[in-house]
Design an enzyme around this catalytic site. Structure first.
Site, PDB file in Angstrom:
ATOM      1  N   LYS A  22     -18.900   1.785 -52.804  1.00 25.08           N
ATOM      2  CA  LYS A  22     -19.897   1.584 -53.253  1.00 25.08           C
ATOM      3  C   LYS A  22     -20.786   0.977 -52.493  1.00 25.08           C
ATOM      4  O   LYS A  22     -22.276   0.924 -52.211  1.00 25.08           O
ATOM      5  CB  LYS A  22     -19.927   1.350 -54.794  1.00 25.08           C
ATOM      6  CG  LYS A  22     -21.238   0.544 -55.603  1.00 25.08           C
ATOM      7  CD  LYS A  22     -21.379  -0.285 -56.761  1.00 25.08           C
ATOM      8  CE  LYS A  22     -22.880  -0.459 -57.031  1.00 25.08           C
ATOM      9  NZ  LYS A  22     -22.400  -1.758 -56.954  1.00 25.08           N
ATOM     10  N   ASN A  23     -20.297  -0.188 -52.237  1.00 24.84           N
ATOM     11  CA  ASN A  23     -21.120  -1.598 -52.050  1.00 24.84           C
ATOM     12  C   ASN A  23     -20.952  -1.621 -50.590  1.00 24.84           C
ATOM     13  O   ASN A  23     -21.694  -2.087 -49.418  1.00 24.84           O
ATOM     14  CB  ASN A  23     -19.831  -2.756 -51.838  1.00 24.84           C
ATOM     15  CG  ASN A  23     -20.048  -3.141 -53.191  1.00 24.84           C
ATOM     16  OD1 ASN A  23     -20.836  -3.315 -54.142  1.00 24.84           O
ATOM     17  ND2 ASN A  23     -18.542  -4.508 -53.556  1.00 24.84           N
ATOM     18  N   ARG A  97     -30.181  -3.736 -57.203  1.00 27.56           N
ATOM     19  CA  ARG A  97     -30.444  -4.721 -55.970  1.00 27.56           C
ATOM     20  C   ARG A  97     -30.286  -4.249 -54.931  1.00 27.56           C
ATOM     21  O   ARG A  97     -30.153  -4.792 -53.579  1.00 27.56           O
ATOM     22  CB  ARG A  97     -28.560  -5.498 -56.467  1.00 27.56           C
ATOM     23  CG  ARG A  97     -29.095  -6.983 -56.079  1.00 27.56           C
ATOM     24  CD  ARG A  97     -28.261  -8.195 -56.244  1.00 27.56           C
ATOM     25  NE  ARG A  97     -28.042  -9.428 -55.209  1.00 27.56           N
ATOM     26  CZ  ARG A  97     -29.224 -10.310 -55.289  1.00 27.56           C
ATOM     27  NH1 ARG A  97     -30.044 -10.200 -56.711  1.00 27.56           N
ATOM     28  NH2 ARG A  97     -29.047 -10.901 -55.039  1.00 27.56           N
ATOM     29  N   ASP A 121     -26.537  -6.092 -61.334  1.00 27.61           N
ATOM     30  CA  ASP A 121     -26.206  -7.690 -62.448  1.00 27.61           C
ATOM     31  C   ASP A 121     -26.374  -8.340 -62.715  1.00 27.61           C
ATOM     32  O   ASP A 121     -27.127  -8.661 -61.829  1.00 27.61           O
ATOM     33  CB  ASP A 121     -24.497  -6.669 -62.129  1.00 27.61           C
ATOM     34  CG  ASP A 121     -23.553  -5.908 -62.559  1.00 27.61           C
ATOM     35  OD1 ASP A 121     -23.875  -4.951 -62.754  1.00 27.61           O
ATOM     36  OD2 ASP A 121     -22.617  -5.909 -61.929  1.00 27.61           O
ATOM     37  N   ASP A 320     -15.022  -9.020 -57.463  1.00 23.57           N
ATOM     38  CA  ASP A 320     -15.022  -7.806 -58.717  1.00 23.57           C
ATOM     39  C   ASP A 320     -14.496  -7.369 -59.216  1.00 23.57           C
ATOM     40  O   ASP A 320     -14.710  -6.077 -60.493  1.00 23.57           O
ATOM     41  CB  ASP A 320     -16.135  -6.526 -57.604  1.00 23.57           C
ATOM     42  CG  ASP A 320     -17.266  -6.932 -57.054  1.00 23.57           C
ATOM     43  OD1 ASP A 320     -18.236  -7.450 -58.197  1.00 23.57           O
ATOM     44  OD2 ASP A 320     -17.627  -5.855 -56.081  1.00 23.57           O
ATOM     45  N   MET A 342     -18.516 -17.699 -58.285  1.00 23.35           N
ATOM     46  CA  MET A 342     -19.592 -17.255 -57.458  1.00 23.35           C
ATOM     47  C   MET A 342     -20.322 -16.916 -58.670  1.00 23.35           C
ATOM     48  O   MET A 342     -21.716 -17.001 -58.003  1.00 23.35           O
ATOM     49  CB  MET A 342     -19.243 -15.435 -56.532  1.00 23.35           C
ATOM     50  CG  MET A 342     -17.718 -16.463 -55.630  1.00 23.35           C
ATOM     51  SD  MET A 342     -17.470 -15.356 -54.586  1.00 23.35           S
ATOM     52  CE  MET A 342     -19.109 -14.443 -54.040  1.00 23.35           C
TER      53      MET A 342
END
Length: 437
Positions: A22-23, A97, A121, A320, A342
């Site tokens: 995904k990223n 985002r 998120d 994640d 984070m």
């Protein structure tokens, strides 16, 4: 909101093929805006966030053609910049985002880029300063409409390379600045750059299009600007976060699973971190084999102190997967401290796990201590709401291991990051039903 009904307590077995990352996909898709030539991308995951971005690109005028499962061709030769100031874009861009990463390519190629304040998120403050400070360093003018929460950068005379030291090793910030710098005049040096495998993939793709990026894989990128980029074909890596999710699922359900074609060399600390929790996993070629285990025991440090699992920029452990690790530890033998450095709200889903019988102390917004049951006490089924992607999959794993039937609402959050998750779980023996809103 859609709902999952999950009958827990069943052991699973079989092969799992991880989806495309995904990223990485969110970065790579934005990069198609840098050229008027055809770009072919393979292994694109069929998930909500990625499909939203493809929709935004289409509305921008990018010609999109599906060539097969996960394979698309994109041609950005007739971009409609007026869309950037439309009400439709304000609505669509604010819900994703990852849409922030269209700004760098648009700024580099067309001299301007706009974006509404992006969504995503709800896991704490995720500021955009790194992105825009990078653009300003390259010579762009920044403006912000506070009432409409709308950002803009403009460089009608083009961008100029510069030296910059990023205030944080932001993955999306680095990606955005890199995509802007590849078409800037002269050299750009980005120090404290993110160096995740997905960022490396972006740089390799851009170099194959004709960019000149050196230092790929390090925290210092040196980019010599070029006049234009051409087309290319690029294949997205398997999703490391999904791979870690399947490892956690196997441990919690005491199942025997094989995760296929994981690109092991790009997993970093993920395998060893799960091994520290006592989970057995073997490398078989490029697959991960996880045998069924009745118990797994957390390793302490050599001085006997309690293990801490914390996130950090790559090559540290990815944030994640901390939610997955936390759930896995609820049935481990031993104690662990989870330190989410984070994002300050990412641990707030633990109250649902406590309702299910997990022994967790939320120390503060960033830290939680987990005291594992060692399977001496099963988690109990309950009704939950998925607050974000990673908490959602963690709650789903907990439900699959629990005694009884659980309900998870707001599963659109899970669908944002996991492709056909219920179908793939049923294929390995899970009892899960999707109930559409």
């Amino acid at each position: 909101m859609g709902t999952f009904k999950i009958e827990g307590g069943h052991r699973l077995k079989g092969d799992i093929h991880p989806q495309g990352a995904k990223n990485e996909a969110l970065q790579i898709l934005c990069a198609v805006l840098l050229t008027s030539e055809e770009v072919i991308i393979e292994n694109i995951p069929d998930i909500r966030d990625v499909n939203k971005l493809i929709g935004i690109l289409s509305n921008l005028g990018v010609k999109t053609q599906k060539l097969g499962k996960g394979k698309f061709a994109f041609i950005a030769d007739d971009i409609n910049l007026a869309y950037l100031e439309s009400e439709l874009f304000k609505e669509e861009g604010s819900s994703l985002r990852g849409s922030i990463m269209i700004v760098g390519p648009l700024l580099a190629r067309f001299g301007k880029g706009y974006i509404p304040r992006p969504g995503g998120d709800k896991i704490g403050r995720r500021r955009l300063d790194t992105h825009f400070e990078g653009f300003i360093n390259l010579g762009a003018t920044f403006r912000y409409n506070k009432e409409e929460r709308f950002y803009g950068v403009e460089a009608p005379n083009g961008l100029t390379g510069a030296y910059m030291l990023l205030d944080q090793a932001s993955v999306t910030g680095t990606a955005n600045i890199v995509m802007a710098a590849v078409l800037a005049k002269g050299a750009t040096t980005i120090y404290n750059a993110a160096c995740e495998p997905y960022l490396q993939q972006l740089c390799k793709m851009l170099n194959s299009m004709g960019a000149d990026i050196k230092g790929v894989g390090s925290n210092m990128l040196i980019i010599e600007g070029v006049k234009e980029l051409g087309g290319c074909t690029h294949r997205i890596l398997p999703d490391m976060v999904e791979i870690g999710s399947w490892i956690g699922l196997a441990a919690m359900t005491r199942s025997e699973l094989t995760i296929k074609n994981v690109s092991w060399d790009n997993l970093g600390l993920i395998p060893d971190t799960f091994r520290k929790l006592g989970i057995k996993l073997e490398r078989k070629g490029d697959d991960i084999y996880i045998p069924s285990q009745e118990h797994y025991e957390i390793q302490g440090y050599i001085d006997g102190s309690t293990l801490t699992v914390a996130d950090a920029p790559w090559p540290g452990f990815t944030p994640d997967l901390l939610s997955i690790v936390l759930v896995v530890c609820t049935q481990a033998k031993g104690n662990v401290l989870i330190h989410q450095k984070m994002f300050e709200s990412r641990l707030f889903f633990v109250d649902k796990l406590i309702d299910m019988g997990a022994r967790i102390i939320l120390c503060d917004p960033h830290r939680a201590t987990v005291m594992g049951h060692d399977f001496t006490s099963e988690l109990k089924a309950t009704t939950m709401v998925s607050p974000d992607i990673r908490a959602g999959i963690s709650l789903l794993i907990a439900a699959l291991s629990a005694k009884g039937t659980s309900t998870i609402h707001n599963i659109e959050q899970i669908d944002r990051g996991y492709e056909n998750i219920d179908e793939r779980l049923r294929a390995i023996g899970a009892k899960i039903i999707r109930i559409d809103a």
